[in-house]
Motif scaffolding. Structure first.
Motif, PDB file in Angstrom:
ATOM      1  N   THR A 159     -17.811 -19.643   2.060  1.00  0.00           N
ATOM      2  CA  THR A 159     -18.384 -19.307   3.365  1.00  0.00           C
ATOM      3  C   THR A 159     -19.844 -18.890   3.228  1.00  0.00           C
ATOM      4  O   THR A 159     -20.214 -18.148   2.322  1.00  0.00           O
ATOM      5  N   ALA A 164     -18.431 -20.623   8.486  1.00  0.00           N
ATOM      6  CA  ALA A 164     -17.476 -21.274   7.587  1.00  0.00           C
ATOM      7  C   ALA A 164     -17.055 -22.646   8.075  1.00  0.00           C
ATOM      8  O   ALA A 164     -16.533 -23.445   7.299  1.00  0.00           O
ATOM      9  N   LYS A 186     -23.702 -16.849  -0.253  1.00  0.00           N
ATOM     10  CA  LYS A 186     -22.324 -16.870   0.215  1.00  0.00           C
ATOM     11  C   LYS A 186     -21.952 -15.483   0.728  1.00  0.00           C
ATOM     12  O   LYS A 186     -22.442 -14.471   0.212  1.00  0.00           O
TER      13      LYS A 186
END
Length: 575
Positions: A159, A164, A186
């Motif tokens: 993600t 996401a 991330k």
């Protein structure tokens, strides 16, 4: 069956849910309902008992919720007893447990500590250990095997701050000689604060274009920075955080060598890991919370009276407790089928069912917690620490359970987004072009063969026949929706019917599994399973009717126009 039309299909195997999408109620596939092998069950019993004792002796759940940290030494103890590599082969120091035993272990852990259960779930479902079987012989496989022997902790970093749901990944990996240089950020990375290895998704420019690839990265590499430890409204203490990669050098041998897929966000192997992993990270703790809620409700109502009349004698209280017990039975049925299905004997995962299980388990558990909150009222809304301060004997942490369970509907994919994706990528692939069994659907005949003499009550046999009719109707709904939008791209823009169709399929799948599990238990002399199934199916068909009504609605409100009006001030302020 003809050639499968989507990547979740497994050649030479038959999925009950895949058949359901096509309007076929394959009751024969569910009988007899699968059970855990007796020897495996005993292994699971012993390990679950050991894990519970370990966690109960080391974890104060109230303190973890208050401080947002798991206790010192817990990870070492879990590693020492093999629980952090429970799915890893014994030659690498693991326990080599079955998928269903792993599910049971995480559910047992979740009854003591949700954060500890999630840490186990990450490591044993989407860490480097579960990836090992997908890797070919070579340097990367040897590296991971060696690190597993040493007791590494890992996670997956996918993600990004941009969200996401994007198919693209903004983190990049650029080849420079015999290395890749990774750059990007991330967030929401499970186990990030404690991980020594991370599986990192990144976009790589190759000769034929850009592809999403996976890399195995040491977290102590130069250029790796832990940006923040995330704090959520629930699951407090679960080690989750952000990671930034600034020109991180990774040998070319650290790239996972599997064919890239442009129609999915990750590789097919990683996606398969994540689909199954949702059962461990989401369904298992959802079941644990739902099971606890039934226990808390029973204990509460057995002790309370209203004007001298026991609370347990009130009809509505009885109804709500019965519905919660039936909901627990339903989650059990879905988990058991998804992890014990005969499909495994044919060499494949029941991916269709495993994909659906995430939403089914988390949504049902949410209903149970909400129902329990209404039963316990003020004592449910009050925190466990507040109850402890005033000396209450009933310190059920329902307020914490409510915060925790809400996470499971968004973790692993927001529920409505996952329903949309399932309909677009799975269900409607069979309706563009027309399904292979078009004549069968248009004939609208429903076969009831084998749906009587099941050891079930008359009411449940009626539910069985109703399910068969509803499954046929589902295929006719899908055909109608597809013909209204013959271009798949145009249909994809109409999100609501796709979401509703997926929800409807999930409801019918759960009804079928509940009835199949009940039939097996009743035949074995457990008559209460009949009532559990009847209560669940009765409520489920009310939801089915509601979903059908929405799908039949042609001229509804103009949501887009109202949304544009509501959004206008925010857009004007942004500009």
């Amino acid at each position: 069956m003809s050639q499968p039309r989507n990547p979740m299909s497994i050649p030479e195997t038959v999925s009950f849910l895949e058949q359901l999408y096509l309007g076929r109620f394959r009751w024969d596939l569910l009988r007899p309902f699968p059970r855990q092998d007796e020897a495996d069950r005993k292994i699971g019993d012993d390990l679950a008992r050991s894990l519970r004792e370990l966690l109960t002796g080391r974890v104060d759940s109230d303190a973890v919720d208050r401080t947002g940290r798991l206790p010192d030494g817990l990870l070492d103890a879990l590693q020492e007893h093999g629980f952090l590599k429970a799915r890893v082969p014994t030659e690498l120091g693991g326990l080599a447990v079955s998928q269903f035993t792993m599910f049971r272990l995480i559910e047992q852990a979740a009854q003591v500590s949700i954060p500890a259960a999630l840490t186990l779930g990450i490591e044993n479902s989407v860490g480097v250990g579960p990836m090992l079987p997908y890797l070919p012989e070579g340097d990367l496989r040897d590296l991971i095997a060696a690190r597993l022997r040493q007791g590494t902790i890992s996670g997956i970093a996918d993600t990004e701050p941009e969200g996401a749901a994007n198919l693209a990944r903004f983190t990049t990996a650029t080849q420079v000689g015999d290395e890749y240089r990774i750059n990007g950020e991330k967030i929401h990375v499970g186990n990030a604060p404690i991980a020594e290895l991370l599986i990192v998704s990144a976009t790589v420019r190759e000769d034929d274009g850009e592809h999403r690839r996976l890399f195995v990265v040491d977290t102590d590499s130069a250029g790796v920075t832990h940006t923040a430890r995330h704090e959520f409204m629930g699951v407090k203490g679960f080690p989750n955080g952000g990671v930034r990669f600034d020109d991180v050098a990774v040998p070319v041998t650290r790239m996972v060598r599997t064919p890239p897929r442009d129609d999915i966000r990750l590789t097919l192997e990683a996606s398969t890991m994540i689909v199954a992993g949702r059962l461990f990270m989401i369904v298992a703790p959802s079941l644990a919370i739902a099971r606890q809620c039934v226990d808390w409700s029973c204990r509460f109502v057995s002790e309370r009276k209203i004007d001298s009349r026991p609370l347990s004698e009130y009809e509505e209280i009885q109804r709500r407790i019965a519905e919660s017990a039936a909901d627990v039975f339903a989650i059990e049925a879905v988990a058991e089928w998804s992890l014990l299905s005969p499909t495994f004997a044919d060499g494949g995962n029941p991916v269709f069912e495993q994909n659906a299980a995430k939403n089914i388990g988390s949504v049902i558990a949410g209903r149970v917690v909400d129902r329990t909150m209404s039963i316990l009222a003020g004592e449910g809304y009050e925190t466990a620490s507040s109850k402890a301060e005033r000396g209450s004997a009933r310190r059920f942490p329902l307020e914490r359970a409510l915060r925790d369970v809400r996470n499971f509907r968004i973790s692993g994919g927001v529920e409505f987004q996952l329903d949309y994706w399932t309909a677009e990528k799975a269900i409607f692939t069979y309706y563009h072009p027309d399904p292979d069994n078009l004549a069968e659907i248009e004939a609208n005949r429903v076969e009831f063969d084998g749906l009587t003499g099941t050891d079930l009550s008359d009411r449940n046999e009626q539910h069985l026949r109703a399910a068969a009719r509803a499954v046929r109707e589902l295929s006719r709904i899908c055909l109608s929706v597809a013909r209204r939008h013959p271009d798949p791209a145009t249909l994809a823009a109409h999100e609501r019917p796709l979401i509703l169709v997926s929800e409807l399929a999930n409801e019918l799948l759960t009804v079928a599994l509940v009835l199949a599990k009940a039939a097996t238990l009743v035949a074995d002399g457990h008559p209460s399973a009949d009532d559990l199934a009847d209560v669940y199916c009765t409520s489920a068909f009310h939801r089915v009717a509601y979903l059908r009504d929405q799908l039949a609605e042609q001229d509804g409100p103009h949501f887009g126009r109202l949304a544009a009006t509501v959004l206008r001030p925010a857009e004007e302020n942004r500009s």
